[in-house]
Design a protein around this motif. Sequence first.
Motif: not given
Length: 388
Positions: A78-79, A66-70, A135-141
């Motif tokens: 990404e990392s 959340a803080i990153w998004l701000l 975002a995680l679901i997409s990466m994991e797929k």
Amino acid sequence: MLSDTSRPIIAATAAVVAERIPFITPEFYKRMFGARPDLLDGMFSRSNQITGEQPKALAGSIAAFAIWLLQHPDSYPESVLSRIAHKHASLGLKEDEYPTVYEHLFGAIAADLGDAATPEVVEAWTEVYWLMAHALISMEKNLYASQPNDKPFSPWRVTKKEMTGGNVAVISFEPADDTAVAPARPGQYVSIEVPTPDGIRQPRQFTLIPAPAGTRRIAVKLDPNGEVTPLIHEKLRVGDVYDLSNPYGDLVLRDTQVPLVLASAGIGVTPMLALLHALCERGSQREVIVLHADRSSAEWPLADEMKQLVADLPNARIETWFEEGGDGDHEGYMDISGVSIPWEANVVMCGPLPFLKAVRSQVISSGHPSEQVFYEIFGPDLWLVQGE
């Protein structure tokens, strides 16, 4: 990207939520495991629940996201997401478990914040959660789709077990069925599921160290107070069959010719062995500086193997630090102030969190670009939660 509606609410509450993480997370896991005790069988580490590390890492990563998004409205970390996605994939996490986590995490947040958890606050944090989750679901797929098989775990037979320095067991495996063997990139790890006396399977991740094609080899340091490593040291025998995951992990050898610095402590030597072995196989001419710290030379796991790999590379050298002195190059903790690190070098670190923090600080303080410093932590990544 956060919506205009949620952004000011997250900005106003992020510090409070981050501060309350140590109080929110125990309630979160109490609720989730009360409703879904099956998640402790093959998915979550019971040891990390006792120490509080896994709860802090999971819930803390959402606050940090959340803080990153701000601070970075048009991008994701990404990392950090990649590291989490690889860990999830190594456990075989399914997409349909994300609503389970959401339900119990937000129940715990509402219980902790009380009247401060207004519908608007809950809605804003729900947005953050699902931005991160999707975002995680997409990466994991994508990670699952990249494997040559569709099995989260497959059976592997123990073919060899031997001891090395530092009370470390080195274990080799061969496939125990016809599941297609996924190739591993140097530096990646696998999860192994270890049955405990009460019948619960406990997963742990171990870096793959150099081994013949089609086999697996790991090094397991004994934690006398742990739940799993004593079982591996005492109970695992040649001929036994254990379930291993496909290989995952993003601390891998990058396709570049810039100098490489490998800094490790203790069992953190394992990914360095994989990277050095890959460089040898490629006949690399890169400049490689290997830095290793340990309690003593006798405690250094797989020392002879590392020394030989360094010797086999034409432009590699090694320096050591031993707390108890002896035959190392330096006495005490690793201090790289006297090591000449090329400004363009990639620096790869692995070891306990205090070691990583200290060495990374030294590297960055020397003026080295932070984007060229990479690390691997064995266990939940609390670095993110603690201010990285």
